[in-house]
Design a protein around this motif. Structure first.
Motif, PDB file in Angstrom:
ATOM      1  N   ASP A 114     131.376  32.245  64.077  1.00  0.00           N
ATOM      2  CA  ASP A 114     130.100  32.150  63.365  1.00  0.00           C
ATOM      3  C   ASP A 114     130.290  31.596  61.957  1.00  0.00           C
ATOM      4  O   ASP A 114     129.405  30.964  61.402  1.00  0.00           O
ATOM      5  N   VAL A 115     131.440  31.925  61.381  1.00  0.00           N
ATOM      6  CA  VAL A 115     131.698  31.553  59.989  1.00  0.00           C
ATOM      7  C   VAL A 115     132.882  30.599  59.945  1.00  0.00           C
ATOM      8  O   VAL A 115     133.919  30.855  60.559  1.00  0.00           O
ATOM      9  N   GLY A 116     132.697  29.486  59.259  1.00  0.00           N
ATOM     10  CA  GLY A 116     133.778  28.541  59.041  1.00  0.00           C
ATOM     11  C   GLY A 116     133.899  28.261  57.564  1.00  0.00           C
ATOM     12  O   GLY A 116     133.153  28.809  56.753  1.00  0.00           O
ATOM     13  N   ARG A 117     134.838  27.419  57.208  1.00  0.00           N
ATOM     14  CA  ARG A 117     135.070  27.126  55.799  1.00  0.00           C
ATOM     15  C   ARG A 117     135.128  25.624  55.587  1.00  0.00           C
ATOM     16  O   ARG A 117     135.827  24.930  56.318  1.00  0.00           O
ATOM     17  N   VAL A 118     134.385  25.190  54.589  1.00  0.00           N
ATOM     18  CA  VAL A 118     134.327  23.775  54.267  1.00  0.00           C
ATOM     19  C   VAL A 118     135.241  23.523  53.076  1.00  0.00           C
ATOM     20  O   VAL A 118     135.164  24.236  52.070  1.00  0.00           O
ATOM     21  N   ALA A 151     128.095  17.565  46.829  1.00  0.00           N
ATOM     22  CA  ALA A 151     129.454  17.240  47.273  1.00  0.00           C
ATOM     23  C   ALA A 151     129.493  16.809  48.730  1.00  0.00           C
ATOM     24  O   ALA A 151     130.448  16.177  49.177  1.00  0.00           O
ATOM     25  N   SER A 152     128.435  17.154  49.477  1.00  0.00           N
ATOM     26  CA  SER A 152     128.438  16.871  50.912  1.00  0.00           C
ATOM     27  C   SER A 152     127.912  15.481  51.248  1.00  0.00           C
ATOM     28  O   SER A 152     127.937  15.070  52.400  1.00  0.00           O
ATOM     29  N   ARG A 153     127.417  14.797  50.249  1.00  0.00           N
ATOM     30  CA  ARG A 153     126.834  13.481  50.528  1.00  0.00           C
ATOM     31  C   ARG A 153     127.917  12.472  50.859  1.00  0.00           C
ATOM     32  O   ARG A 153     128.642  12.026  49.994  1.00  0.00           O
ATOM     33  N   GLN A 154     128.018  12.137  52.142  1.00  0.00           N
ATOM     34  CA  GLN A 154     128.931  11.072  52.586  1.00  0.00           C
ATOM     35  C   GLN A 154     130.361  11.286  52.136  1.00  0.00           C
ATOM     36  O   GLN A 154     131.077  10.342  51.812  1.00  0.00           O
ATOM     37  N   ALA A 155     130.783  12.551  52.105  1.00  0.00           N
ATOM     38  CA  ALA A 155     132.163  12.837  51.728  1.00  0.00           C
ATOM     39  C   ALA A 155     132.984  13.126  52.981  1.00  0.00           C
ATOM     40  O   ALA A 155     132.465  13.616  53.974  1.00  0.00           O
ATOM     41  N   VAL A 156     134.264  12.826  52.925  1.00  0.00           N
ATOM     42  CA  VAL A 156     135.169  13.273  53.983  1.00  0.00           C
ATOM     43  C   VAL A 156     135.608  14.692  53.625  1.00  0.00           C
ATOM     44  O   VAL A 156     136.131  14.936  52.541  1.00  0.00           O
ATOM     45  N   VAL A 157     135.333  15.617  54.529  1.00  0.00           N
ATOM     46  CA  VAL A 157     135.603  17.027  54.235  1.00  0.00           C
ATOM     47  C   VAL A 157     136.452  17.633  55.345  1.00  0.00           C
ATOM     48  O   VAL A 157     136.588  17.071  56.440  1.00  0.00           O
ATOM     49  N   ALA A 158     137.017  18.788  55.030  1.00  0.00           N
ATOM     50  CA  ALA A 158     137.721  19.585  56.037  1.00  0.00           C
ATOM     51  C   ALA A 158     136.825  20.753  56.425  1.00  0.00           C
ATOM     52  O   ALA A 158     136.019  21.236  55.616  1.00  0.00           O
ATOM     53  N   PHE A 159     136.967  21.194  57.667  1.00  0.00           N
ATOM     54  CA  PHE A 159     136.232  22.361  58.140  1.00  0.00           C
ATOM     55  C   PHE A 159     137.196  23.179  58.983  1.00  0.00           C
ATOM     56  O   PHE A 159     137.867  22.641  59.868  1.00  0.00           O
ATOM     57  N   GLU A 160     137.275  24.475  58.686  1.00  0.00           N
ATOM     58  CA  GLU A 160     138.284  25.296  59.356  1.00  0.00           C
ATOM     59  C   GLU A 160     137.682  26.594  59.872  1.00  0.00           C
ATOM     60  O   GLU A 160     136.834  27.201  59.212  1.00  0.00           O
TER      61      GLU A 160
END
Lengths: 141, 141
Positions: free
Chosen positions: B23-27, B62-71
């Motif tokens: 249910d919970v992830g981390r960006v 920060a989320s606008r068209q950024a390459v992010v990690a999600f874990e």
């Protein structure tokens, strides 16, 4: 008590206290120009976050004098409760036998098998924490 | 089964299956030149990771068209078991009412109170997973 969009902002002491209740945290760093988040089991020694990794690993390379994020959290989605702590600081690979012994004394053993003889230390520069505020607490407190 | 330093490398299907149990992830993203890791409660819609945040927030920016990690991960340190899944992809702020309705239908409600009317979507480009290999499994399997 500061409430921001349903989240209570913790002071640094509270954040540290919660951080030290956790065994597993997550390191956020850049590897090969890509952001990654990697779980590690860690301990706190002399005010720094310390974990072990494999010699020659990408983690070791990425941890050399990099500014990294470190996060711990604990949520109960059914109860809608939980908290998170975020640390930002410079990481470094430590070649210090006394630290290695201190880690062994602290009982920090990697969860997985394999060689993890390299010690990485993150010296916190920014420590912040958030906790889900219970409904009504903002107006009651 | 590939074992790397005591960690079993999961294939993409296994990684997706585990990711969807959480249910919970981390960006993991960059805010003001600093790396941060932020927990979010999320769901998977049409193969993308979707979560809600506050309009005008730093997360939105920060989320606008950024390459992010999600874990996502789940560990039991007493049992020395656990797994983690890491997704890397481009995030975007979505202005699409049908997606907002789909999220409501999927039951995705932020855990904390407050306004979180902005929908962020991460389209996975790289999906990897690791699970702690039980001792002896490498040689037995």
């Amino acid at each position: 008590m500061l409430i921001d969009e349903g989240l209570e902002l913790l002071d640094e002491l509270e954040a540290w206290a919660l951080l030290q209740t956790a065994d597993v945290g997550r390191v956020g760093l850049t590897m090969g120009a890509l952001p990654v988040i990697l779980p590690v089991n860690f301990t706190v020694l002399d005010g720094a976050i310390v974990f072990r990794t494999a010699p020659g690993s990408k983690v070791e390379a990425a941890s050399r004098q990099a500014v990294v994020a470190f996060e711990v959290d604990d949520y109960d989605t059914a109860e809608r409760t939980g908290w998170s702590v975020l640390v930002i600081g410079r990481s470094e690979v430590v070649h210090d036998l006394s630290l290695t012994f201190a880690l062994r004394d602290a009982g920090l053993e990697p969860l997985a098998d394999g060689q993890r003889g390299v010690v990485v230390r993150i010296r916190p520069e920014i420590v912040t924490g958030r906790r889900i505020a219970r409904s009504g607490e903002a107006s009651a407190g």
